[in-house]
Motif scaffolding. Sequence first.
Motif, mmCIF file in Angstrom:
data_model
loop_
_atom_site.group_PDB
_atom_site.id
_atom_site.type_symbol
_atom_site.label_atom_id
_atom_site.label_comp_id
_atom_site.label_asym_id
_atom_site.label_seq_id
_atom_site.Cartn_x
_atom_site.Cartn_y
_atom_site.Cartn_z
ATOM 1 N N GLY A 119 3.151 8.348 -9.393
ATOM 2 C CA GLY A 119 2.974 7.358 -10.401
ATOM 3 C C GLY A 119 3.961 6.671 -10.985
ATOM 4 N N SER A 120 5.326 6.792 -10.111
ATOM 5 C CA SER A 120 6.632 6.132 -10.328
ATOM 6 C C SER A 120 6.367 4.759 -10.186
ATOM 7 C CB SER A 120 7.673 6.611 -9.443
ATOM 8 O OG SER A 120 7.809 7.872 -9.519
ATOM 9 N N ASP A 140 0.856 -1.183 0.174
ATOM 10 C CA ASP A 140 -0.086 -0.055 -0.050
ATOM 11 C C ASP A 140 0.956 1.291 0.018
ATOM 12 O OD1 ASP A 140 -2.089 1.708 0.219
ATOM 13 O OD2 ASP A 140 -2.613 1.399 2.296
ATOM 14 N N LEU A 141 1.160 1.648 -1.268
ATOM 15 C CA LEU A 141 1.975 2.685 -1.380
ATOM 16 C C LEU A 141 1.370 4.069 -1.930
ATOM 17 C CD1 LEU A 141 5.007 0.993 -3.144
ATOM 18 C CD2 LEU A 141 4.838 1.495 -0.845
ATOM 19 N N PRO A 142 1.973 5.199 -1.389
ATOM 20 C CA PRO A 142 1.434 6.624 -1.591
ATOM 21 C C PRO A 142 1.278 6.976 -2.875
ATOM 22 C CG PRO A 142 3.217 6.951 -0.583
ATOM 23 C CD PRO A 142 3.108 5.461 -0.665
ATOM 24 N N GLU A 171 12.438 6.008 1.882
ATOM 25 C CA GLU A 171 12.658 7.164 0.744
ATOM 26 C C GLU A 171 11.424 7.625 0.192
ATOM 27 O OE1 GLU A 171 15.458 9.010 0.128
ATOM 28 O OE2 GLU A 171 15.888 8.184 1.989
ATOM 29 N N ILE A 172 10.353 6.444 -0.006
ATOM 30 C CA ILE A 172 9.059 6.612 -0.525
ATOM 31 C C ILE A 172 8.485 7.562 0.458
ATOM 32 C CG2 ILE A 172 7.016 5.577 -1.362
ATOM 33 C CD1 ILE A 172 8.468 3.388 -2.369
ATOM 34 N N VAL A 174 5.849 -0.843 -7.058
ATOM 35 C CA VAL A 174 7.299 -1.319 -6.921
ATOM 36 C C VAL A 174 7.134 -2.951 -7.177
ATOM 37 C CG1 VAL A 174 9.207 -2.242 -5.352
ATOM 38 C CG2 VAL A 174 7.890 -0.075 -4.836
ATOM 39 N N PHE A 175 8.022 -3.288 -8.339
ATOM 40 C CA PHE A 175 8.184 -4.651 -8.952
ATOM 41 C C PHE A 175 9.502 -5.283 -8.262
ATOM 42 C CE2 PHE A 175 4.827 -2.654 -11.294
ATOM 43 C CZ PHE A 175 4.053 -3.706 -11.842
#
Length: 293
Positions: free
Chosen positions: A272-273, A15-17, A263-264, A22-23
Amino acid sequence: MFENENVYNEQLKLDLPNGITVFVKREDLLHNEVSGNKFRKLKYNILKAQELGYSKLLTFGGAYSNHIAATAAAGRICGIETIGIIRGDELEDNYVGNETLTKAVEDGMTLGFLSRTDYRLKATPEIIERLESKYGEFYLVPEGGTNEEAVRGTEEILKQNDEVFDYVCTAVGTGGTIAGIINSSFDNQTIIGFPALKGDFLYEDIRKFATKSNWELVLEYHFGGYAKYNEELLSFLRELYNQTGVLFDPIYNGKMMYGLMEEIKKGKFKEGSKILVIHTGGLQGWNEKIKIK
């Protein structure tokens, strides 16, 4: 040994903002004994040693070195004799309790031990001549495996379909893996290295082999230095494993993943990275002293 490739990219269920994803590139599945970047680094070194007619390969490493373990296994599989010179002589008379060295010997590796003082001089002509007089002629692979042949191998980690990622993250030891990734990266990408060792000396080591400038190092997640960790890191990795089903080691890749998540949180990555992390193997970092659960 070097013909089959079982690597794929797997999205981590996190669950990332800000729509960040991330792969993980499962280099740890590359080979069941010689996984990840060790496979990549050894590939062209062993092929070159065989091409030049060497029957022995000598390398260096610590008593718990992934590189030592991988070299021994690769030597057994490829039919080339291996010699591992170990940092420190405290285990010379009794290494039976050390799983890494015991397995290396089972794989046919001959072990030698240098005092820590001599080990710091391992690349000098005097030490190399001493080793040649003891073991005979050999093909030399440096500690950690990083040289031109190794970088040639790590340049094969990224594939054409990886161009979709904005960032590629990797753990950094001696710099050979990140150098190869930099060289084969795409123009739209930033390569980020998370050193497992303390200090900024790696910049110069990487520049020796890297042909592009689209990279950076994040230095503050080494947890005190090589092979050092704490309960905070181990708890993070256990929770990450429970969330994603992907296990990362506490020596290299785990520090990278901890650093990446921090860092995230700090807002380093744009909205959207798409981030690709390289799982370089090293799961022997979990052992009888450090339990996964």
